[in-house]
Scaffold this active site. Structure first.
Site: not given
Ligand code: NAD
Length: 271
Positions: A161, A157
């Site tokens: 995040k 990601h």
């Protein structure tokens, strides 16, 4: 529900919030009636459509759900603490909730379920149809391949995040464990460092990459000496989650109180 689904987007200036505002404005049969941001945000008072880049929608960002009009569904992709605060208001006002927030610890998740016992709720770690299909495939692969194949889950990601492994990676682990008929908490290995010893048979390993603007990549690997099966999903645009969440809202708006997931929304539970 009125003919048109009336939607409130919580956290409407966030990365997902903006996509959700756009997805609601594009969905036939849905109308944005409210949009919130955290108290103190400089964007409170501005038009949610302008913030989302879809042009003015006549809905100003407010700093509390209490200041939003009557609605059929609240779509909430914020943070665990704010989702819990929003859930209390949703329960009081009997408004259905679509929850996309990830990173709940088990006690907080249990609180959330208690608070929302009287309203219809869809909660999913990932609203993409492709990911939910992948979960079904993983469950089936785990049933067929068993523990002769070592199972590993990889996710990547963007650098902003804050939780790891991702909610989707955990959902993949749960699907895999379910396919094998075990509890994920008994077999999950979240990190490896130093002298770890040999791989324990039946364990499910997780690995995580964070960097740049990766929207979301997930891969379940079933590894034997002679072959490897991989179920891989790559999300290229956050709109895929937003469209799925609005679809979930539309499905949810006419349901009885209960706790649902994307398997229910997509009809996989009936297969
Ligand atoms: P983000 O930080 O860009 O957005 C969150 C927004 O919520 C921010 O704008 C923040 O100001 C706002 N907010 C915080 N407290 C608030 C409050 N009390 N009231 C109103 N707004 C408030 O984060 P993001 O990338 O949009 O992700 C948000 C959440 O959604 C994360 O938990 C992420 O993991 C999750 N997510 C889920 C999916 C899925 O398909 N389920 C997909 C992408 C992201």
């Amino acid at each position: 529900m009125s003919q048109t689904m009336r939607v409130i987007v919580a956290g409407a200036a966030g990365r997902m919030g903006k996509m959700l505002v756009r997805a609601v404005s594009e969905f036939d049969g849905a109308e944005l009636v409210g949009a919130t941001e955290r108290p103190g945000s400089g964007l409170v008072g501005t038009d949610a459509g302008n913030v989302a880049g879809v042009g003015a929608l006549g809905v100003q960002l407010v700093d509390s759900l209490d200041a939003c009009p009557e609605a059929d569904v609240i779509i909430d992709f914020t943070s665990p603490a704010s989702t819990i605060a929003h859930a209390k208001i949703a329960a009081e006002r009997k408004i259905a909730m679509v929850i996309g927030t990830t990173g709940f610890e088990t006690p907080a998740l249990n609180d959330l379920k208690k608070i929302l016992a009287g309203v219809p709720v869809v909660m999913a770690a990932n609203y993409s149809v492709g990911v939910n299909l992948s979960l079904e495939l993983i469950r089936r692969a785990a049933q067929v391949l068993g523990t002769d194949y070592d199972a590993e889950i990889f996710e990547a990601h963007h650098k902003h995040k804050v939780d790891a492994p991702s909610g989707t990676a955990l959902a993949m682990g749960r699907a895999l464990a379910e396919g094998r008929g075990v509890e994920m908490s008994d077999v999950a290995v979240y990190s490896r460092e130093g002298i770890t010893g040999a791989r324990e048979e039946g364990s499910i390993g997780f690995s995580v990459v964070r960097g740049g603007n990766i929207v979301g990549e997930h891969k379940a690997m079933f590894i034997a000496d002679e072959e490897r099966v991989e179920i891989n999903h790559i999300a290229a645009d956050r709109m895929v989650f937003a469209r799925g969440a609005v679809r979930a809202g539309n499905w949810l708006a006419v349901r009885q109180p209960g706790w649902y997931d994307m398997r229910d929304v997509l009809g996989f539970s009936d297969l």
